[in-house]
Design a protein around this motif. Sequence first.
Motif, short mmCIF file in Angstrom:
data_model
loop_
_atom_site.label_atom_id
_atom_site.label_comp_id
_atom_site.label_asym_id
_atom_site.label_seq_id
_atom_site.Cartn_x
_atom_site.Cartn_y
_atom_site.Cartn_z
N LEU A 1 -48.07 -3.23 -18.21
CA LEU A 1 -48.85 -1.99 -18.19
C LEU A 1 -49.55 -1.79 -16.85
CD1 LEU A 1 -50.39 -2.63 -21.70
CD2 LEU A 1 -48.53 -1.05 -21.20
N ASP A 2 -48.96 -2.30 -15.78
CA ASP A 2 -49.64 -2.28 -14.48
C ASP A 2 -49.73 -0.89 -13.87
OD1 ASP A 2 -46.90 -2.27 -14.24
OD2 ASP A 2 -46.84 -3.53 -12.46
N TYR A 3 -48.86 0.02 -14.29
CA TYR A 3 -48.99 1.42 -13.86
C TYR A 3 -48.29 2.29 -14.89
CZ TYR A 3 -49.32 5.58 -10.97
OH TYR A 3 -49.63 6.84 -10.50
N MET A 4 -49.07 3.02 -15.67
CA MET A 4 -48.52 3.79 -16.79
C MET A 4 -48.65 5.30 -16.61
SD MET A 4 -47.20 1.60 -18.85
CE MET A 4 -47.03 2.45 -20.43
N GLU A 5 -49.09 5.73 -15.44
CA GLU A 5 -49.25 7.17 -15.21
C GLU A 5 -47.87 7.83 -15.04
OE1 GLU A 5 -52.14 8.74 -15.37
OE2 GLU A 5 -52.98 6.77 -15.88
N PRO A 6 -47.73 9.09 -15.46
CA PRO A 6 -46.45 9.79 -15.28
C PRO A 6 -46.14 10.01 -13.80
CG PRO A 6 -48.15 11.29 -16.05
CD PRO A 6 -48.72 9.92 -16.17
N LEU A 7 -44.87 9.91 -13.46
CA LEU A 7 -44.43 10.09 -12.08
C LEU A 7 -43.90 11.51 -11.87
CD1 LEU A 7 -42.45 6.74 -11.65
CD2 LEU A 7 -44.83 7.19 -11.07
N ASP A 8 -44.11 12.03 -10.68
CA ASP A 8 -43.64 13.38 -10.33
C ASP A 8 -42.17 13.31 -9.98
OD1 ASP A 8 -43.19 15.91 -9.47
OD2 ASP A 8 -44.68 15.90 -7.87
N ALA A 9 -41.31 13.66 -10.95
CA ALA A 9 -39.87 13.56 -10.75
C ALA A 9 -39.36 14.52 -9.68
CB ALA A 9 -39.13 13.82 -12.07
N ALA A 10 -40.10 15.60 -9.41
CA ALA A 10 -39.68 16.56 -8.39
C ALA A 10 -39.84 15.99 -6.99
CB ALA A 10 -40.47 17.86 -8.54
N HIS A 11 -40.71 15.00 -6.83
CA HIS A 11 -40.94 14.36 -5.53
C HIS A 11 -40.83 12.85 -5.72
CE1 HIS A 11 -43.06 18.27 -5.43
NE2 HIS A 11 -42.61 18.33 -4.19
N PRO A 12 -39.62 12.34 -5.91
CA PRO A 12 -39.41 10.95 -6.32
C PRO A 12 -39.91 9.89 -5.34
CG PRO A 12 -37.34 11.96 -5.65
CD PRO A 12 -38.34 13.06 -5.75
N LEU A 13 -39.71 10.09 -4.05
CA LEU A 13 -40.13 9.09 -3.07
C LEU A 13 -41.65 8.99 -3.01
CD1 LEU A 13 -37.57 9.72 -0.18
CD2 LEU A 13 -37.46 8.06 -2.04
N GLU A 14 -42.31 10.14 -3.02
CA GLU A 14 -43.77 10.14 -3.03
C GLU A 14 -44.31 9.51 -4.32
OE1 GLU A 14 -41.82 12.64 -2.33
OE2 GLU A 14 -42.46 13.64 -0.47
N ALA A 15 -43.61 9.80 -5.43
CA ALA A 15 -44.04 9.25 -6.72
C ALA A 15 -43.95 7.73 -6.73
CB ALA A 15 -43.18 9.84 -7.84
N LEU A 16 -42.88 7.18 -6.17
CA LEU A 16 -42.71 5.73 -6.12
C LEU A 16 -43.74 5.08 -5.20
CD1 LEU A 16 -38.81 5.44 -6.02
CD2 LEU A 16 -40.33 4.95 -7.94
N ALA A 17 -44.04 5.77 -4.10
CA ALA A 17 -45.07 5.25 -3.18
C ALA A 17 -46.43 5.20 -3.88
CB ALA A 17 -45.14 6.12 -1.93
N LYS A 18 -46.76 6.25 -4.61
CA LYS A 18 -48.03 6.31 -5.33
C LYS A 18 -48.08 5.22 -6.39
CE LYS A 18 -50.93 9.50 -8.01
NZ LYS A 18 -51.03 10.88 -8.56
N LYS A 19 -46.95 5.00 -7.06
CA LYS A 19 -46.88 3.96 -8.10
C LYS A 19 -47.17 2.57 -7.52
CE LYS A 19 -43.52 1.86 -11.28
NZ LYS A 19 -42.11 1.91 -11.77
N MET A 20 -46.68 2.30 -6.32
CA MET A 20 -46.90 1.01 -5.69
C MET A 20 -48.34 0.86 -5.19
SD MET A 20 -43.32 0.62 -3.57
CE MET A 20 -43.78 -0.97 -2.89
N ILE A 21 -48.85 1.92 -4.57
CA ILE A 21 -50.19 1.85 -3.97
C ILE A 21 -51.28 1.73 -5.03
CG2 ILE A 21 -51.89 3.14 -2.62
CD1 ILE A 21 -49.52 4.29 -1.03
N LEU A 22 -51.12 2.46 -6.13
CA LEU A 22 -52.15 2.48 -7.17
C LEU A 22 -51.93 1.44 -8.27
CD1 LEU A 22 -52.73 6.32 -7.60
CD2 LEU A 22 -53.95 4.67 -6.15
N ASN A 23 -50.95 0.57 -8.09
CA ASN A 23 -50.70 -0.50 -9.05
C ASN A 23 -51.93 -1.40 -9.16
OD1 ASN A 23 -49.63 -3.35 -9.85
ND2 ASN A 23 -47.94 -1.96 -10.30
N ILE A 24 -52.22 -1.90 -10.37
CA ILE A 24 -53.42 -2.70 -10.56
C ILE A 24 -53.37 -4.02 -9.81
CG2 ILE A 24 -53.88 -1.70 -12.82
CD1 ILE A 24 -52.86 -4.28 -14.09
N TYR A 25 -52.18 -4.43 -9.37
CA TYR A 25 -52.07 -5.68 -8.61
C TYR A 25 -52.16 -5.45 -7.10
CZ TYR A 25 -50.95 -8.09 -12.88
OH TYR A 25 -51.03 -8.62 -14.15
N ASN A 26 -52.42 -4.22 -6.72
CA ASN A 26 -52.59 -3.90 -5.31
C ASN A 26 -54.05 -3.52 -5.07
OD1 ASN A 26 -51.82 -3.37 -2.62
ND2 ASN A 26 -51.64 -1.19 -3.06
N GLY A 27 -54.62 -4.03 -3.99
CA GLY A 27 -56.01 -3.69 -3.71
C GLY A 27 -56.98 -4.67 -4.35
#
Length: 219
Positions: A110-136
């Motif tokens: 459950l490290d990142y459960m927010e919905p991803l913006d499928a219209a902007h896939p690369l930005e969505a994946l970047a956001k998923k990595m940056i805001l992951n609970i194991y980052n920061g």
Amino acid sequence: KLDMNELKAAIQRENESKEYYKAFLKEQKHRYYPNTMTLDLYMLFASHLNIGTRETLDFFKCLAEDVKTYPEFDGKGILWVHLMPYYQETLQQYMNYQEKYYIQACDLNLDYMEPLDAAHPLEALAKKMILNIYNGPYERKVEMIRHLVKEFQSDAVIHFCHWGCKQTSGAAQLVKRRLEAAGVPTLVLDGDGCDSGNVNDGQMVTRLQAFLELLEGCR
């Protein structure tokens, strides 16, 4: 070559898979759905390695539908944090197929459960990595655990500190203090999630027994 349309479709399937998983976890709060430490740990294959595939979407959809067929359950729900020493047979006796208490979920899934913006896939994946609970900062993970406990109405938390993960071991007491201040019983276990020969099995089981007895007396 990278097919952007297929990537968008995969991200949309990931969003749908997570919604089915959330529905399963919500229903599991009050139903006896037999599980094991192995099942919760191996869920990582679905929640991470294969997320976005059609097969994984079908899997989570089946989970969400299947759990509704199981009986009502009023046992103690436990949120597991970090790795699981699933190979320890003595530990399995207390956590596998139990009717008094059960593992609701593992935070690794459950490290990142927010919905991803499928219209902007690369930005969505970047956001998923940056805001992951194991980052920061670890504070991010602490807040997520508190949120999950509230969301699942968990009765307790078991935080397993794998020897090879220094960050988890170093911050475990921070999690424990925050949760116990909120009235959530929390057990911190030290061990090895990979090497069965590097674990004091007797000591771990003794501490787990005492903790489960404590939960028995709690309402």
